[in-house]
Scaffold this active site. Sequence first.
Site, short mmCIF file in Angstrom:
data_model
loop_
_atom_site.label_atom_id
_atom_site.label_comp_id
_atom_site.label_asym_id
_atom_site.label_seq_id
_atom_site.Cartn_x
_atom_site.Cartn_y
_atom_site.Cartn_z
N PRO A 189 -32.02 -35.73 38.64
CA PRO A 189 -33.43 -36.13 38.45
C PRO A 189 -33.55 -37.49 37.75
O PRO A 189 -34.40 -38.31 38.12
CB PRO A 189 -34.01 -35.01 37.59
CG PRO A 189 -33.14 -33.83 37.84
CD PRO A 189 -31.77 -34.38 38.08
N CYS A 380 -65.80 -31.39 8.95
CA CYS A 380 -66.85 -31.81 9.88
C CYS A 380 -67.71 -30.61 10.26
O CYS A 380 -68.52 -30.14 9.47
CB CYS A 380 -66.24 -32.51 11.08
SG CYS A 380 -67.40 -33.62 11.89
N HIS A 514 -63.02 -36.61 8.89
CA HIS A 514 -61.76 -36.01 9.34
C HIS A 514 -60.58 -36.56 8.55
O HIS A 514 -59.91 -37.49 8.99
CB HIS A 514 -61.55 -36.30 10.83
CG HIS A 514 -62.50 -35.55 11.71
ND1 HIS A 514 -62.28 -34.25 12.08
CD2 HIS A 514 -63.68 -35.91 12.26
CE1 HIS A 514 -63.28 -33.83 12.84
NE2 HIS A 514 -64.16 -34.82 12.96
N GLU A 516 -57.75 -35.38 8.19
CA GLU A 516 -56.46 -35.13 8.85
C GLU A 516 -55.97 -36.36 9.60
O GLU A 516 -54.77 -36.52 9.84
CB GLU A 516 -56.55 -33.92 9.79
CG GLU A 516 -57.38 -34.11 11.07
CD GLU A 516 -58.87 -33.80 10.89
OE1 GLU A 516 -59.37 -33.91 9.75
OE2 GLU A 516 -59.53 -33.47 11.89
N1 GLN Z 1 -70.55 -31.01 16.49
C1 GLN Z 1 -70.74 -31.58 15.21
C2 GLN Z 1 -71.42 -32.93 15.29
O1 GLN Z 1 -71.43 -33.56 16.31
C3 GLN Z 1 -69.42 -31.71 14.47
C4 GLN Z 1 -68.47 -32.64 15.13
C5 GLN Z 1 -67.08 -32.50 14.61
O2 GLN Z 1 -66.72 -31.49 14.01
N2 GLN Z 1 -66.24 -33.50 14.84
O3 GLN Z 1 -71.94 -33.40 14.30
#
Ligand code: GLN
Length: 542
Positions: A189, A380, A514, A516
């Site tokens: 391959p 979030c 976020h 993370e």
């Molecule tokens: N749905 C939610 C918003 O748009 C949270 C988005 C998310 O967790 N990234 O505010």
Amino acid sequence: MARYVFITGGVVSSLGKGIASAALGALLQARGYSVRLKKLDPYLNVDPGTMSPTQHGEVFVTDDGAETDLDIGHYERFTGRSAVQADNITTGRIYKNIIDKERRGDYLGATVQVIPHVTNEIKDFVLDGNEDYDFVLCEIGGTVGDIEAMPFIEAIRQLGNDLPRGNAVYVHLSLMPFIAAAGELKTKPTQHSVKELQALGIAPDILLVRADRPIPPEERRKLSLFCNVRSTAVIQALDVGSIYDVPSAYHREGLDTEVLAAFGIDPAPAPRMGAWEEVSARIHNPEGEVTIAVVGKYTGLKDAYKSLIEALNHGGIANRVKVNLEWIESEVFEEEDPAPYLEKVHGILVPGGFGERGAEGKIRAAQFARERKVPYFGICFGMQMAVVEAARNLVGLEKASSSEFGPAKEPVVGLMTEWLKGNQLEKRAVNGDLGGTMRLGAYPHPLKAGSLISEIYGSTEVSERHRHRYEVNIDYKERLEDAGLVFSGMSPDGLLPETVEYPDHPWFIGVQYHPELKSRPLDPHPLFASFVGAALEQSRLV
Ligand code: GLN
């Protein structure tokens, strides 16, 4: 002038090209070089922002607000360099640029064609903004032979001639499958894949070959002979226990030495691998373990939560413990009592998410965590649901909800149509486009002195990345605060809640952003390190 490494993949997808590229970046850095990674994605979406995370994995967001491929997250985690919009391009964006130019009349009457116009656009992207880097690593998405990747392959072929001699090196990642009946790893391959690449005008300098067992010398010689690479340039890439073992593993196999030799850099500066070895040592010799429940919606596809999983692992590295994740579909809690699921875990995390499905289950998870004093991390959507929970059960607003789920009587979470980015007012129409229109990217904000979160950061000024359309509605702030929920972080103009916490709870934090996305194995995010630390405390109680 920057030197360029082009990384292609062959045989099958999912060989870990993103991680291999990121690891090579880390290895070059360990030798003292500055490195930038770019990803060329062959799909037609302008960016992955509108793609379902269950199909394409998570959307990674950069400081400058680009919605990018999740490989960009690997690049950041392995190199520590914060990526930018200009590190990721798709066929969709290339064509969009070209069509915009064509409509403006920029091509002065020329017939616009794949060669040279599309390939030039790709080459401009590859070459742009690299003045400060010793090496630019360019990963081509997909597998050699895919129709949609052809213009990218052609562009990197041309670059081999455009760049000064010796400034471009081609690395091809492929697979040797083990055929049980024959008891052998097979070279064919890879031979075919290299042949395909050669037909397109690219002769790889280095073969990085994934295999589930060591490649015998005879097979290596065969690959070298039939694929026209030096015998030392056949690098075996064996499966490893953790992705963070990859830099050390590839280093031991000589990948970085070979890449530098291909550029004529020989002898190469000595590598400093200590930090990566320490990370591996901590991963493989944990001093304890904790179990975190992740209550989410895309739990079937772990790639949807890539950065989150990694950030939790980094929290484990920081605390020298193994972090076990228990994935729970939040919808389960709409039918069933969460207690039997959550009583045995040491921390509860409700990650980002979109849409109504599963939301009630997340609210119940937040309630359980608050009442039972289990460490809770709401990210979030997970923060938004924790606030709705507080509004319903502490303030007594039964109808509290998010306007994301339709018109709400008590819109404790509501749509943002205007906000400040620096000094500029950003506006969104309720019925506007979905692509690229959220509050995106890094926003700095102050934290309340004396709050748990400011202690964790060791600072009252932080900047974190956002990706959301809805916000906690400050019309409810006072009532929520009276009920015990502290708004520990607000946007600089005081309009957008960024973080919340309960002071009478051991660890209950919600963040609108976020965190993370900014965690790295060599530099774990303080919130994840602290959350895993709190879970460790909790594990001593249960
Ligand atoms: N749905 C939610 C918003 O748009 C949270 C988005 C998310 O967790 N990234 O505010």
